[in-house]
Design an enzyme around this catalytic site. Structure first.
Site, PDB file in Angstrom:
ATOM      1  N   HIS A   9       0.829  -1.218   0.000  1.00 47.74           N
ATOM      2  CA  HIS A   9       0.000   0.000   0.000  1.00 47.74           C
ATOM      3  C   HIS A   9       0.864   1.268   0.000  1.00 47.74           C
ATOM      4  CE1 HIS A   9       1.015   0.799   4.187  1.00 47.74           C
ATOM      5  NE2 HIS A   9       0.913  -0.494   4.381  1.00 47.74           N
ATOM      6  N   ARG A  60      -6.009   0.723   3.723  1.00 51.92           N
ATOM      7  CA  ARG A  60      -4.824   1.247   3.032  1.00 51.92           C
ATOM      8  C   ARG A  60      -4.449   0.391   1.824  1.00 51.92           C
ATOM      9  NH1 ARG A  60      -3.349  -0.828   8.131  1.00 51.92           N
ATOM     10  NH2 ARG A  60      -1.373  -1.927   8.416  1.00 51.92           N
ATOM     11  N   GLU A  87      -1.772  -6.990   7.231  1.00 48.82           N
ATOM     12  CA  GLU A  87      -0.456  -6.766   7.850  1.00 48.82           C
ATOM     13  C   GLU A  87      -0.309  -7.723   9.037  1.00 48.82           C
ATOM     14  OE1 GLU A  87       2.532  -6.389   7.954  1.00 48.82           O
ATOM     15  OE2 GLU A  87       2.809  -4.240   7.601  1.00 48.82           O
ATOM     16  N   HIS A 179       0.650  -5.668   2.381  1.00 48.22           N
ATOM     17  CA  HIS A 179       1.355  -4.931   3.439  1.00 48.22           C
ATOM     18  C   HIS A 179       2.824  -5.366   3.529  1.00 48.22           C
ATOM     19  CE1 HIS A 179      -2.602  -3.591   4.939  1.00 48.22           C
ATOM     20  NE2 HIS A 179      -2.980  -4.712   4.351  1.00 48.22           N
TER      21      HIS A 179
HETATM   22  O1  LIG Z   1       2.423  -2.247  10.689  1.00 44.17           O
HETATM   23  C1  LIG Z   1       3.257  -1.344  10.539  1.00 44.17           C
HETATM   24  O2  LIG Z   1       3.615  -0.577  11.447  1.00 44.17           O
HETATM   25  C2  LIG Z   1       3.891  -1.144   9.186  1.00 44.17           C
HETATM   26  O3  LIG Z   1       2.972  -1.348   8.197  1.00 44.17           O
HETATM   27  C3  LIG Z   1       5.046  -2.080   8.961  1.00 44.17           C
HETATM   28  O4  LIG Z   1       5.890  -1.877   9.994  1.00 44.17           O
HETATM   29  P1  LIG Z   1       7.389  -2.433  10.060  1.00 44.17           P
HETATM   30  O5  LIG Z   1       8.195  -1.672   9.057  1.00 44.17           O
HETATM   31  O6  LIG Z   1       7.774  -2.138  11.476  1.00 44.17           O
HETATM   32  O7  LIG Z   1       7.328  -3.912   9.771  1.00 44.17           O
END
Ligand SMILES: O=C(O)[C@H](O)COP(=O)(O)O
Length: 228
Positions: A9, A60, A87, A179
């Site tokens: 996204h 998103r 995610e 994600h």
């Molecule tokens: O969920 C989150 O905070 C981001 O989409 C991905 O986070 P990360 O870079 O800490 O894996």
């Protein structure tokens, strides 16, 4: 040759605010909207037209998909939304600022929570303000309280095998809008990346990644469409 297009996204409100997001349903920012449109323009310019779409149940990723499809004139293709492309669940870190969490727990600990293969963040308390447990979209689903990348893989891969891969085998050009970590799960599998090496893999927002398929296996390595 059937192609698989992976898109993370566009920038989200909490990417911008540097907060752990996971299953919390934040929107894309203006920059995120532009990134998604640009992904669509690129698909059109390179002549890579998806025939089938998959995304998560998080706005998103859904909005990114729709903008990308709109900008390559393919808003009309069939699409499926499934929580298994969500995610990874960030547990008790959800909502916290990433820098403040580093200041409090140290860089190393935060890196382990963010990038290790199998160490999940601390679990989210039931009833936490960011607990999506009672959200109707998750009715009948055992919502996790936290997920490592390993646990994320354990729900992404069965879905990939049962619902997505057969479509590629049947010749569809599939786009998945998802994600950072659900895509890391897929790329780890498709590119055969070890548990150690996966800690170094980052997926940028809004940049289409391509795998070409022959039968049920990718041929050659993945590449960024912008470089093709
Ligand atoms: O969920 C989150 O905070 C981001 O989409 C991905 O986070 P990360 O870079 O800490 O894996």
């Amino acid at each position: 040759m059937p192609k698989l297009i992976l898109v993370r996204h566009g920038q989200s409100e909490w990417n911008l605010a540097n907060r752990f997001t996971g299953w919390w349903d934040v929107d894309v920012t203006e920059k995120g909207v532009e990134e998604a449109k640009e992904a669509g323009r690129l698909l059109k310019e390179k002549g890579v037209f998806p025939t089938l779409a998959f995304t998560s149940v998080q706005k998103r990723a859904i909005k990114t998909l729709h903008l990308a499809l709109e900008y390559c004139d393919r808003l009309w293709i069939p699409e499926t939304k499934d929580w298994r492309l969500n995610e990874r669940h960030y547990g008790g870190l959800t909502g916290l600022n990433k820098q403040e969490t580093r200041d409090r727990h140290g860089d190393e600990q935060v890196h382990i929570w963010r990038r290790s293969f199998d160490v999940p963040p601390p679990p989210m308390d039931k009833g936490d303000e960011y607990d999506p447990g009672n959200d109707p979209r998750y009715e009948g689903i055992d919502v996790p309280q936290t997920e490592s990348l390993k646990l994320t893989i354990e729900r992404v891969l069965p879905y990939w095998e049962s619902d997505i891969l057969p479509k590629l085998v049947a010749g569809e050009t599939v786009i998945i809008s998802a994600h950072g970590n659900s895509l890391r799960a897929l790329v780890k599998h498709l590119s055969n990346i070890s548990d150690d090496e996966i800690t170094g893999l980052e997926i940028p927002t809004g940049q289409p990644i391509i795998y070409e398929f022959e039968g049920s296996a990718p041929v050659g390595e993945r590449y960024y469409l912008k470089d093709a």
